[in-house]
Design a protein around this motif. Structure first.
Motif, PDB file in Angstrom:
ATOM      1  N   MET B 292      45.758  37.432   6.476  1.00  0.00           N
ATOM      2  CA  MET B 292      46.564  36.363   7.108  1.00  0.00           C
ATOM      3  C   MET B 292      46.496  35.071   6.279  1.00  0.00           C
ATOM      4  SD  MET B 292      45.196  37.061  11.012  1.00  0.00           S
ATOM      5  CE  MET B 292      46.413  36.045  11.867  1.00  0.00           C
ATOM      6  N   PRO B 293      47.015  35.089   5.053  1.00  0.00           N
ATOM      7  CA  PRO B 293      46.812  33.922   4.174  1.00  0.00           C
ATOM      8  C   PRO B 293      47.540  32.659   4.623  1.00  0.00           C
ATOM      9  CG  PRO B 293      48.260  35.525   3.119  1.00  0.00           C
ATOM     10  CD  PRO B 293      47.746  36.171   4.376  1.00  0.00           C
ATOM     11  N   LYS B 294      48.524  32.820   5.495  1.00  0.00           N
ATOM     12  CA  LYS B 294      49.206  31.611   5.989  1.00  0.00           C
ATOM     13  C   LYS B 294      48.449  31.000   7.164  1.00  0.00           C
ATOM     14  CE  LYS B 294      54.005  31.027   5.935  1.00  0.00           C
ATOM     15  NZ  LYS B 294      55.403  31.493   6.063  1.00  0.00           N
ATOM     16  N   ALA B 295      47.784  31.850   7.934  1.00  0.00           N
ATOM     17  CA  ALA B 295      47.189  31.379   9.185  1.00  0.00           C
ATOM     18  C   ALA B 295      45.732  30.960   9.018  1.00  0.00           C
ATOM     19  CB  ALA B 295      47.285  32.479  10.241  1.00  0.00           C
ATOM     20  N   LEU B 296      45.025  31.584   8.077  1.00  0.00           N
ATOM     21  CA  LEU B 296      43.596  31.310   7.923  1.00  0.00           C
ATOM     22  C   LEU B 296      43.320  30.814   6.511  1.00  0.00           C
ATOM     23  CD1 LEU B 296      42.227  34.573   9.620  1.00  0.00           C
ATOM     24  CD2 LEU B 296      42.548  32.327  10.677  1.00  0.00           C
ATOM     25  N   HIS B 297      42.498  29.793   6.423  1.00  0.00           N
ATOM     26  CA  HIS B 297      42.163  29.224   5.115  1.00  0.00           C
ATOM     27  C   HIS B 297      40.657  29.035   5.018  1.00  0.00           C
ATOM     28  CE1 HIS B 297      46.432  28.418   4.806  1.00  0.00           C
ATOM     29  NE2 HIS B 297      46.389  27.717   5.919  1.00  0.00           N
ATOM     30  N   PRO B 298      40.123  29.097   3.763  1.00  0.00           N
ATOM     31  CA  PRO B 298      38.695  28.805   3.612  1.00  0.00           C
ATOM     32  C   PRO B 298      38.373  27.416   4.164  1.00  0.00           C
ATOM     33  CG  PRO B 298      39.650  29.562   1.528  1.00  0.00           C
ATOM     34  CD  PRO B 298      40.787  29.339   2.472  1.00  0.00           C
ATOM     35  N   GLY B 299      37.099  27.210   4.495  1.00  0.00           N
ATOM     36  CA  GLY B 299      36.690  25.888   4.952  1.00  0.00           C
ATOM     37  C   GLY B 299      36.832  24.852   3.851  1.00  0.00           C
ATOM     38  N   LYS B 300      36.460  23.601   4.185  1.00  0.00           N
ATOM     39  CA  LYS B 300      36.661  22.508   3.219  1.00  0.00           C
ATOM     40  C   LYS B 300      35.390  22.118   2.474  1.00  0.00           C
ATOM     41  CE  LYS B 300      40.482  20.372   5.720  1.00  0.00           C
ATOM     42  NZ  LYS B 300      40.874  19.324   6.674  1.00  0.00           N
ATOM     43  N   ASP B 301      34.242  22.571   2.978  1.00  0.00           N
ATOM     44  CA  ASP B 301      32.967  22.196   2.351  1.00  0.00           C
ATOM     45  C   ASP B 301      32.646  23.231   1.262  1.00  0.00           C
ATOM     46  OD1 ASP B 301      30.543  21.139   1.719  1.00  0.00           O
ATOM     47  OD2 ASP B 301      29.565  21.645   3.627  1.00  0.00           O
ATOM     48  N   HIS B 302      33.255  23.003   0.101  1.00  0.00           N
ATOM     49  CA  HIS B 302      33.193  24.009  -0.973  1.00  0.00           C
ATOM     50  C   HIS B 302      31.916  23.931  -1.787  1.00  0.00           C
ATOM     51  CE1 HIS B 302      37.893  24.177  -1.191  1.00  0.00           C
ATOM     52  NE2 HIS B 302      37.407  24.748  -0.112  1.00  0.00           N
ATOM     53  N   GLY B 303      31.577  25.038  -2.409  1.00  0.00           N
ATOM     54  CA  GLY B 303      30.464  25.117  -3.345  1.00  0.00           C
ATOM     55  C   GLY B 303      30.520  26.454  -4.045  1.00  0.00           C
ATOM     56  N   VAL B 304      29.416  26.827  -4.652  1.00  0.00           N
ATOM     57  CA  VAL B 304      29.391  28.131  -5.336  1.00  0.00           C
ATOM     58  C   VAL B 304      28.120  28.894  -4.987  1.00  0.00           C
ATOM     59  CG1 VAL B 304      30.823  27.429  -7.303  1.00  0.00           C
ATOM     60  CG2 VAL B 304      28.333  27.139  -7.432  1.00  0.00           C
ATOM     61  N   THR B 305      28.251  30.219  -5.042  1.00  0.00           N
ATOM     62  CA  THR B 305      27.095  31.110  -4.993  1.00  0.00           C
ATOM     63  C   THR B 305      26.876  31.622  -6.419  1.00  0.00           C
ATOM     64  OG1 THR B 305      27.602  31.779  -2.734  1.00  0.00           O
ATOM     65  CG2 THR B 305      26.194  33.263  -4.005  1.00  0.00           C
ATOM     66  N   ILE B 306      25.622  31.665  -6.851  1.00  0.00           N
ATOM     67  CA  ILE B 306      25.339  32.094  -8.228  1.00  0.00           C
ATOM     68  C   ILE B 306      24.488  33.360  -8.207  1.00  0.00           C
ATOM     69  CG2 ILE B 306      24.247  31.442 -10.425  1.00  0.00           C
ATOM     70  CD1 ILE B 306      24.829  28.478  -9.532  1.00  0.00           C
TER      71      ILE B 306
END
Lengths: 357, 414
Positions: B292-306
């Motif tokens: 559902m790429p139109k309805a659901l989006h990742p959160g805004k507090d971004h970072g990375v997993t290494i």
């Protein structure tokens, strides 16, 4: 030759922004959603309301300059002069105006390029160099892929698979082609044939001994010359000794076979990433068209297409139906070779009464 | 020019998929330059010979450019007497721009240079991620490099060195992106240009960057250091688009393909068709966002997993990377600097502790994750394991100190 004294400019990896479509630069990090209007086409919409349309096309991967310039001509005339290559060597044209998509597709198709490879298609096969350029190949790469894509072309340009299918090929057991939903890899079946006259001059013997995963190689004097010998009972015929010591010839016109593996998935979507598992081996390495390997791939794809649910990758599908059913549905033989005996193998055994009847 | 007969290769010209053999023949038959015609003819001859005998006929060697030790894949023909015009057929590995973007004018410029010095064959890109300019002589290797190096292109890695890195298209086009993939890619690999060009590590070391857990770059399975974008706040739900999706696809479709497919069962569709997520238990698997790429989006507090230690089969079997940093913010210059420092620590430790021809993953397998973590100065975290130890045969006489460290760290984190 004159002494060369130009110092290299160690610029490393170039900045991609200078080659990026202006609409993508402008909306960098501000994309809201995408749609998939038709196979081979993606439409991304930014929070600004601006759009970028992508048309993806499959190529022969090894491009001659004529083909490269043809792709550039198409980009200049029918797109905005910006391209991107996917990890599977497809070319992508990006345009800001959706009305450019149809003529672009027509031009690509008229010139023999295959538009598709998006979403739940069989994507372009990722492959290696093979006989064309590798120093240790058991088979060709481009020829296998050309033959297979000729047969799978309709699955590339449509979206009728349950989920995307990534196929890979590798020309030796090092597996440079990587993990795939289906992988077609060389599998040697006989220990290396050693040219003892050459070993002492060509090979650094301790490195070769160290390279063997099962400690089957040891230094030896053969015919009065320092050489190496292989304990053929221990040898797993992996070919790891061949790159550091070419006199240990592993490639064999008859006995180097192909094996087929399934269920490799690099994505974290739904299930954790998985490695591919062996399903078939002893497949003839049969140039120029490798029909036996293609037939098995097509059989697996047919069953997957009929039996898997929407969004199930091959590994998800098999996890749901179980391996016994996979072998039943594909009519592939289950042999003692399918039972792993490498390190950590016990994790792959069934230690429960969870059995489907 | 006597054209080599190629009855087997000719069979690869039929069928709809574009044929590389037809491309080789165009270079042989239609290119204005005689040198290129002859090289293509010779290459076709040798390849046909491989097809007939089912064997490869290239051997390696030592070729580089002035000032570097790597970046070229040298190939000398073992059957050069029969196919002399392609008897030296080296590949130059050239680093692509982060994200693999090109303008057509730049591609033309590269094609013009390559035509002057090489075979006229190239691939975008090889499995490590390089542009591969396939087929030139030892002498022309230098000339071609000198020419393209002047307008911004540099060699990638080959041999036991830091290799060319890869990153997905990311924030340039993808709404799933949670990181500045191209910035991370260039900061990391360009910090190690010396280690790219002068192979002196135990074995290869690869960086790959994916902007979200879909990991389109296969980073976990192929990179020694995988940097993958993620988020730690809540999935963003566009309620109007959820309603539109249900209206279009049906309630049952959402239940069957989204709700019940969530690996941690954290999604609920209520009787009034409201979608909710138990975000504390969401593992950022991406499945619902992909559907559902139109309805659901990742959160805004971004970072990375290494993750560290992914690799292919040689020598102990395929290994995936292991989480060493569950979440790292990448906002400030200091954040990015500390990412580069982590890579430096890792490569230094690898250089000092790995055996010859051993990848990071194999080194960690041999010495244990904890020794590696202590070596690079990272504290243990339960996100690094799928499950804790099962076997009681372990010496734990410093348990109290280790437990105290955990509580100290928790207290510091607040």
């Amino acid at each position: 030759m004159a002494m060369h004294s130009r110092q290299p400019i160690e610029s490393g990896c170039p900045d991609g922004f200078q080659y990026m479509h202006p609409t993508m630069v402008k909306n960098y990090g501000q994309w809201k959603y995408h749609e998939h209007p038709q196979p081979g086409v993606l439409k991304h919409v930014a929070y600004s309301g601006e759009e970028i349309w992508t048309v993806r096309a499959g190529t022969q991967r090894i491009l001659d300059v004529f083909t490269l310039r043809k792709l550039c001509d198409i980009g200049d005339k029918f797109a905005d002069g910006y391209v991107h290559f996917t990890i599977r060597s497809n070319i992508e044209y990006m345009v800001a105006d959706g009305s450019k998509v149809a003529p672009l597709i027509k031009e690509l198709t008229d010139n023999g390029f295959i538009v598709g490879g998006t979403k739940n298609s069989v994507a372009m096969i990722s492959h290696t160099q093979g006989w064309l350029h590798c120093d240790i190949p058991g088979t060709d790469a481009s020829g296998v892929v050309k033959s297979m894509m000729d047969e799978l072309i309709d699955e590339f340009r449509t979206n009728t698979m349950p989920n995307r299918v990534h196929i890979t090929t590798s020309c030796c057991q090092i597996n440079c082609g990587g993990q795939g939903d289906i992988a077609i890899n060389v599998q040697h079946t006989k220990p290396p044939k050693i040219n003892h006259d050459l070993v002492a001059n060509v090979c650094e013997r301790p490195s070769v001994v160290a390279r063997c995963p099962v400690a089957a190689i040891r230094p030896a004097m053969v015919n009065g010359k320092p050489s190496l010998e292989v304990d053929e009972k221990k040898c797993i015929c992996c070919g790891a000794c061949f790159p550091p010591c070419p006199p240990m010839q592993i490639n064999d016109a008859e006995n180097s076979k192909l094996a087929i593996w399934v269920g490799g998935n690099h994505s974290n979507a739904r299930s954790k990433p998985t490695f591919q598992r062996l399903v078939a081996s002893g497949v003839p390495n049969n140039p120029p068209r490798w029909p036996e390997a293609t037939a098995i791939v097509k059989k697996i794809l047919k069953v997957y297409k009929e039996d898997a649910k929407d969004w199930e990758r091959i590994n998800d599908w098999i996890e749901r139906i179980g391996w016994p059913r996979f072998f039943e549905l594909t009519n592939l033989p289950f042999t003692k070779f399918h039972i792993d005996n490498w390190r950590g193998a016990r994790r792959s055994l069934n230690s429960s009464t969870h059995i489907r009847f | 020019m006597n054209k080599h007969e190629t009855p087997m290769l000719d069979q690869l010209e039929s069928g709809e998929w574009p044929s590389f053999i037809s491309g080789f023949k165009r270079l042989r038959d239609e290119h204005p330059e005689k040198r290129i015609n002859e090289v293509a003819n010779s290459l076709l001859g040798q390849l046909e010979h491989s097809y007939e005998t089912r064997k490869g006929y290239w051997k390696g060697g030592t070729v580089s450019v002035f000032g570097y030790g790597g970046g070229i894949i040298p190939r000398f023909s073992e059957v050069g007497h029969a196919f002399p015009e392609s008897k030296e057929f080296h590949t130059l590995r050239v680093q692509p721009p982060a994200g693999n973007f090109y303008t057509t004018s730049m591609l033309r410029q590269l094609a013009d240079s390559w035509e002057k010095y090489g075979s006229g064959l190239q691939t975008f890109h090889g499995q490590t991620g390089n542009i591969m300019f396939i087929g030139t002589t030892t002498e022309n290797t230098q000339h071609f490099f000198d020419e393209i190096n002047e307008y911004g292109w540099d060699l990638g890695g080959a041999g036991p060195c830091v290799r060319t890195a890869m990153s997905c298209i990311g924030a340039a086009r993808c709404e799933m992106s949670c990181a500045h993939e191209h910035k991370i890619h260039r900061l990391l690999v360009n910090n190690f240009t010396d280690d790219v060009h002068r192979p002196a590590l135990p074995y290869k070391f690869k960086f790959k960057v994916s902007g979200c857990p879909n990991d389109c770059q296969n980073a976990i399975e192929r990179a020694d250091m995988a940097v993958i974008g993620t988020w730690r706040d809540d999935i963003q739900i566009d309620e109007a688009e959820v309603a539109a999706f249900i209206a279009k696809k049906g309630r049952q479709y959402v239940i069957d393909n989204v709700i019940t497919r969530c690996p941690t069962s954290c999604m609920t569709l209520s009787d009034d068709d409201k979608l909710s997520v138990d975000n504390r238990n969401c593992v950022r698997c991406m499945h619902c966002l992909n559907v559902m790429p139109k309805a659901l989006h990742p959160g805004k507090d971004h970072g990375v997993t290494i993750l560290i230690g992914g690799k292919r089969t040689l020598k102990i079997g395929d290994l995936m990377g292991t989480v060493v940093v569950p979440f790292k913010k990448l906002e400030t210059d200091e954040d990015y600097e500390s990412l580069v420092e982590l890579a430096e620590e890792t490569i230094d430790f690898f250089a000092e502790n790995a055996l010859e021809h051993e990848r990071t993953g194999e080194m960690i397998e041999r010495i244990g994750l904890v020794n590696f973590l202590e070596g690079i100065g990272i504290d243990v975290d339960p996100n690094m394991v799928a499950e804790p130890r099962q076997c009681s045969y372990v010496r734990m006489d410093t348990w109290d100190e280790e437990a105290a460290k955990w509580f100290e760290r928790k207290a510091e984190a607040g």
